[in-house]
Scaffold this motif. Structure first.
Motif, PDB file in Angstrom:
ATOM      1  N   MET A 133       0.744  -1.333   0.088  1.00 23.17           N
ATOM      2  CA  MET A 133      -0.021   0.072  -0.103  1.00 23.17           C
ATOM      3  C   MET A 133       0.953   1.357   0.032  1.00 23.17           C
ATOM      4  O   MET A 133       0.415   2.303  -0.446  1.00 23.17           O
ATOM      5  CB  MET A 133      -1.022  -0.009   1.252  1.00 23.17           C
ATOM      6  CG  MET A 133      -2.129   1.174   1.290  1.00 23.17           C
ATOM      7  SD  MET A 133      -2.922   1.209   2.703  1.00 23.17           S
ATOM      8  CE  MET A 133      -3.522  -0.268   2.914  1.00 23.17           C
ATOM      9  N   ILE A 134       2.121   1.319   0.697  1.00 20.49           N
ATOM     10  CA  ILE A 134       2.954   2.472   0.707  1.00 20.49           C
ATOM     11  C   ILE A 134       3.431   2.774  -0.715  1.00 20.49           C
ATOM     12  O   ILE A 134       4.003   4.111  -0.975  1.00 20.49           O
ATOM     13  CB  ILE A 134       4.098   2.198   1.595  1.00 20.49           C
ATOM     14  CG1 ILE A 134       5.032   1.162   1.223  1.00 20.49           C
ATOM     15  CG2 ILE A 134       3.466   1.770   2.865  1.00 20.49           C
ATOM     16  CD1 ILE A 134       6.285   0.933   2.060  1.00 20.49           C
ATOM     17  N   THR A 135       3.279   2.049  -1.690  1.00 17.11           N
ATOM     18  CA  THR A 135       3.721   2.307  -3.162  1.00 17.11           C
ATOM     19  C   THR A 135       2.522   2.879  -4.091  1.00 17.11           C
ATOM     20  O   THR A 135       2.643   3.330  -5.217  1.00 17.11           O
ATOM     21  CB  THR A 135       4.515   1.248  -3.828  1.00 17.11           C
ATOM     22  OG1 THR A 135       3.280   0.309  -3.989  1.00 17.11           O
ATOM     23  CG2 THR A 135       5.288   0.578  -2.891  1.00 17.11           C
ATOM     24  N   PHE A 136       1.048   2.940  -3.370  1.00 19.42           N
ATOM     25  CA  PHE A 136       0.255   3.287  -4.094  1.00 19.42           C
ATOM     26  C   PHE A 136       0.335   4.686  -4.702  1.00 19.42           C
ATOM     27  O   PHE A 136       0.012   4.737  -5.654  1.00 19.42           O
ATOM     28  CB  PHE A 136      -1.103   3.048  -3.402  1.00 19.42           C
ATOM     29  CG  PHE A 136      -1.617   1.631  -3.218  1.00 19.42           C
ATOM     30  CD1 PHE A 136      -0.782   0.646  -3.598  1.00 19.42           C
ATOM     31  CD2 PHE A 136      -2.673   1.403  -2.637  1.00 19.42           C
ATOM     32  CE1 PHE A 136      -1.072  -0.791  -3.713  1.00 19.42           C
ATOM     33  CE2 PHE A 136      -3.163   0.107  -2.516  1.00 19.42           C
ATOM     34  CZ  PHE A 136      -2.276  -0.916  -3.209  1.00 19.42           C
ATOM     35  N   PHE A 137       0.685   5.656  -3.757  1.00 24.50           N
ATOM     36  CA  PHE A 137       0.743   6.967  -4.217  1.00 24.50           C
ATOM     37  C   PHE A 137       1.628   7.322  -5.522  1.00 24.50           C
ATOM     38  O   PHE A 137       1.218   7.835  -6.377  1.00 24.50           O
ATOM     39  CB  PHE A 137       0.961   7.961  -3.041  1.00 24.50           C
ATOM     40  CG  PHE A 137       1.009   9.406  -3.669  1.00 24.50           C
ATOM     41  CD1 PHE A 137      -0.176   9.996  -3.610  1.00 24.50           C
ATOM     42  CD2 PHE A 137       2.327  10.249  -3.542  1.00 24.50           C
ATOM     43  CE1 PHE A 137       0.113  11.475  -3.976  1.00 24.50           C
ATOM     44  CE2 PHE A 137       2.436  11.323  -4.095  1.00 24.50           C
ATOM     45  CZ  PHE A 137       1.248  12.027  -4.056  1.00 24.50           C
ATOM     46  N   PRO A 138       2.837   6.913  -5.486  1.00 25.63           N
ATOM     47  CA  PRO A 138       3.623   7.008  -6.559  1.00 25.63           C
ATOM     48  C   PRO A 138       3.067   6.144  -7.808  1.00 25.63           C
ATOM     49  O   PRO A 138       3.225   6.982  -9.078  1.00 25.63           O
ATOM     50  CB  PRO A 138       5.183   6.836  -6.233  1.00 25.63           C
ATOM     51  CG  PRO A 138       4.729   5.953  -5.134  1.00 25.63           C
ATOM     52  CD  PRO A 138       3.634   6.386  -4.331  1.00 25.63           C
ATOM     53  N   SER A 139       2.550   5.131  -7.651  1.00 24.63           N
ATOM     54  CA  SER A 139       1.939   4.356  -8.752  1.00 24.63           C
ATOM     55  C   SER A 139       1.098   5.009  -9.308  1.00 24.63           C
ATOM     56  O   SER A 139       0.879   5.009 -10.751  1.00 24.63           O
ATOM     57  CB  SER A 139       1.327   3.109  -8.151  1.00 24.63           C
ATOM     58  OG  SER A 139       0.826   2.273  -9.214  1.00 24.63           O
ATOM     59  N   VAL A 140       0.026   5.849  -8.793  1.00 22.19           N
ATOM     60  CA  VAL A 140      -1.323   6.499  -9.095  1.00 22.19           C
ATOM     61  C   VAL A 140      -0.614   7.721  -9.850  1.00 22.19           C
ATOM     62  O   VAL A 140      -1.347   7.929 -10.969  1.00 22.19           O
ATOM     63  CB  VAL A 140      -1.885   6.807  -7.992  1.00 22.19           C
ATOM     64  CG1 VAL A 140      -3.103   8.261  -8.291  1.00 22.19           C
ATOM     65  CG2 VAL A 140      -2.816   5.943  -7.400  1.00 22.19           C
ATOM     66  N   ILE A 141       0.172   8.250  -9.545  1.00 22.83           N
ATOM     67  CA  ILE A 141       0.858   9.528 -10.550  1.00 22.83           C
ATOM     68  C   ILE A 141       1.395   8.954 -11.663  1.00 22.83           C
ATOM     69  O   ILE A 141       1.123   9.630 -12.607  1.00 22.83           O
ATOM     70  CB  ILE A 141       1.867  10.255  -9.462  1.00 22.83           C
ATOM     71  CG1 ILE A 141       1.363  10.637  -8.393  1.00 22.83           C
ATOM     72  CG2 ILE A 141       2.414  11.398 -10.278  1.00 22.83           C
ATOM     73  CD1 ILE A 141       0.327  11.303  -8.420  1.00 22.83           C
ATOM     74  N   PHE A 142       2.047   8.007 -11.662  1.00 26.85           N
ATOM     75  CA  PHE A 142       2.629   7.241 -13.105  1.00 26.85           C
ATOM     76  C   PHE A 142       1.240   6.944 -13.829  1.00 26.85           C
ATOM     77  O   PHE A 142       1.504   7.156 -15.263  1.00 26.85           O
ATOM     78  CB  PHE A 142       3.464   6.078 -12.658  1.00 26.85           C
ATOM     79  CG  PHE A 142       4.763   6.512 -11.906  1.00 26.85           C
ATOM     80  CD1 PHE A 142       5.452   7.825 -12.058  1.00 26.85           C
ATOM     81  CD2 PHE A 142       5.531   5.683 -11.062  1.00 26.85           C
ATOM     82  CE1 PHE A 142       6.524   7.928 -11.340  1.00 26.85           C
ATOM     83  CE2 PHE A 142       6.507   5.965 -10.349  1.00 26.85           C
ATOM     84  CZ  PHE A 142       6.989   7.187 -10.445  1.00 26.85           C
ATOM     85  N   ILE A 143       0.397   6.430 -13.401  1.00 29.59           N
ATOM     86  CA  ILE A 143      -0.723   5.883 -14.103  1.00 29.59           C
ATOM     87  C   ILE A 143      -1.547   6.965 -14.777  1.00 29.59           C
ATOM     88  O   ILE A 143      -1.957   7.016 -16.012  1.00 29.59           O
ATOM     89  CB  ILE A 143      -1.502   4.697 -13.429  1.00 29.59           C
ATOM     90  CG1 ILE A 143      -1.065   3.680 -12.711  1.00 29.59           C
ATOM     91  CG2 ILE A 143      -2.846   4.566 -14.158  1.00 29.59           C
ATOM     92  CD1 ILE A 143      -1.682   2.702 -11.702  1.00 29.59           C
ATOM     93  N   VAL A 144      -1.849   8.140 -14.014  1.00 30.66           N
ATOM     94  CA  VAL A 144      -2.622   9.092 -14.368  1.00 30.66           C
ATOM     95  C   VAL A 144      -2.015  10.018 -15.267  1.00 30.66           C
ATOM     96  O   VAL A 144      -2.421  10.451 -16.413  1.00 30.66           O
ATOM     97  CB  VAL A 144      -3.110  10.015 -13.092  1.00 30.66           C
ATOM     98  CG1 VAL A 144      -3.712  11.302 -13.842  1.00 30.66           C
ATOM     99  CG2 VAL A 144      -3.919   9.193 -12.136  1.00 30.66           C
ATOM    100  N   ASN A 145      -0.497  10.052 -15.379  1.00 32.09           N
ATOM    101  CA  ASN A 145       0.347  10.805 -16.374  1.00 32.09           C
ATOM    102  C   ASN A 145       0.348  10.119 -17.555  1.00 32.09           C
ATOM    103  O   ASN A 145       0.336  10.685 -18.554  1.00 32.09           O
ATOM    104  CB  ASN A 145       1.767  11.058 -15.537  1.00 32.09           C
ATOM    105  CG  ASN A 145       1.770  12.396 -15.086  1.00 32.09           C
ATOM    106  OD1 ASN A 145       1.963  13.373 -15.320  1.00 32.09           O
ATOM    107  ND2 ASN A 145       1.643  12.166 -13.673  1.00 32.09           N
ATOM    108  N   TYR A 146       0.186   8.728 -17.588  1.00 33.13           N
ATOM    109  CA  TYR A 146       0.389   8.207 -18.657  1.00 33.13           C
ATOM    110  C   TYR A 146      -1.076   8.057 -19.390  1.00 33.13           C
ATOM    111  O   TYR A 146      -1.088   8.217 -20.745  1.00 33.13           O
ATOM    112  CB  TYR A 146       0.635   6.709 -18.501  1.00 33.13           C
ATOM    113  CG  TYR A 146       0.262   5.557 -19.671  1.00 33.13           C
ATOM    114  CD1 TYR A 146       1.269   5.675 -21.032  1.00 33.13           C
ATOM    115  CD2 TYR A 146      -0.975   4.687 -19.702  1.00 33.13           C
ATOM    116  CE1 TYR A 146       0.890   4.844 -22.179  1.00 33.13           C
ATOM    117  CE2 TYR A 146      -1.035   4.100 -21.003  1.00 33.13           C
ATOM    118  CZ  TYR A 146      -0.378   4.096 -22.020  1.00 33.13           C
ATOM    119  OH  TYR A 146      -0.508   3.385 -23.166  1.00 33.13           O
TER     120      TYR A 146
END
Length: 309
Positions: free
Chosen positions: A267-280
């Motif tokens: 779960m602690i990696t969700f925030f950066p993951s979300v940023i990468f996904i949305v920018n894509y």
């Protein structure tokens, strides 16, 4: 249809996602973990659920305040969907608290770019990270993000570096005082042992999980794509993305080092993951293709979760 709903920030988007996350949390407890009403401690569970729901607002605030994405609700949508992909993490209350305090730390770290009240922001970020380490001791590694932010924005001011010493002293005094009151002073020695279980790491445990391996590799690919598209956006946003990428890498390391049973720190990696996904997603120019990705991102995880039940 999905894109038209979440392409803008509307109160109804929060209502939809919060209600879904509320129902999903209890579904995981009762159906995935096979708990009964007698097994669940209601007060602690409600506290965890409240922190979880409030994390959605924190994610939205950090994203909008720092303009990490365009004005849409994709960030909170995918933050919620990642819980469907990794429902096991909802069984680990330490992961929920650690993730929440790291979000608060990230909020202060990213705001350093304004170059105002830098020392105060460094202190706040460092303190939130130290608090998160109470739940996962290896979360203390996120202090590397503070060092990186100081190095990037104002490395020549020696007082910025000294702030971290005051953070450590302040946190230790507060924690020790609380433990003395609770008569649990041995917690510091046992919790902050930083023992590395090499038998659990080699072979690295997350390589044995196909889902986590795909998740990590996909995010690395999305991060690479994000940096390519941001090449013409100016150094300001690129620097922020570097901090977010470092956050994701540290999160992967923490996941490897946390080897206790009944823990799931993804779960602690969700925030950066979300940023990468949305920018894509924002780089996609074809509306139909974007709609297809959004529908697949919602339907596939839910179907996998249902079949797992």
């Amino acid at each position: 249809m999905i894109s038209s709903i979440f392409e803008k920030t509307k109160p109804v988007n929060f209502i939809i996602l919060l209600v879904f996350l509320f129902l999903f949390y209890w579904s995981v407890q009762f159906y995935l973990f096979d708990y009964t009403f007698t097994d669940i401690k209601m007060v602690p569970s409600i506290v965890v659920l409240t922190i979880l729901l409030f994390s959605v607002f924190v994610v939205d605030f950090v994203v909008k305040r720092n303009k990490l994405t365009s004005t849409n609700s994709f960030a909170i949508l995918f933050f919620t969907l990642l819980f469907v992909v990794f429902p096991e993490t909802l069984g680990d209350s330490n992961a929920v608290f650690t993730s929440f305090f790291l979000l608060l730390a990230m909020r202060r770290l990213l705001s350093i770019k304004s170059l105002k009240n830098i020392k105060l922001k460094i202190f706040d970020a460092g303190l939130w990270i130290c608090i998160s380490s109470v739940f996962y001791e290896w979360a203390i590694l996120y202090l590397l993000l503070v060092f990186a932010a100081i190095y990037i924005y104002d490395p020549k001011n020696i007082r910025n570096w000294l702030v971290l010493l005051s953070v450590g002293f302040c946190f230790f005094m507060i924690l020790y005082s609380v433990l003395v009151i609770m008569n649990e002073t041995s917690f510091i020695k046992t919790h902050y042992a930083f023992v590395i279980n090499y038998d659990a790491i080699f072979p690295i445990k997350w390589w044995s999980s196909l889902k986590f391996s795909i998740y990590a590799l996909l995010n690395m690919a999305l991060a690479f794509s994000t940096f390519i598209h941001l090449g013409k956006s100016g150094m300001g946003k690129v620097i922020i993305m570097r901090l977010i990428a470092l956050s994701f890498i540290i999160g992967l390391v923490v996941n490897v080092l946390v080897t206790s049973e009944n823990t799931n720190a993804v779960m602690i990696t969700f925030f950066p993951s979300v940023i990468f996904i949305v920018n894509y997603l924002e780089s996609i120019k074809k509306p139909k293709f974007l709609e297809l990705i959004l529908i697949s991102s919602i339907v596939v995880p839910i179907l996998v979760f249902v079949t797992k039940l």
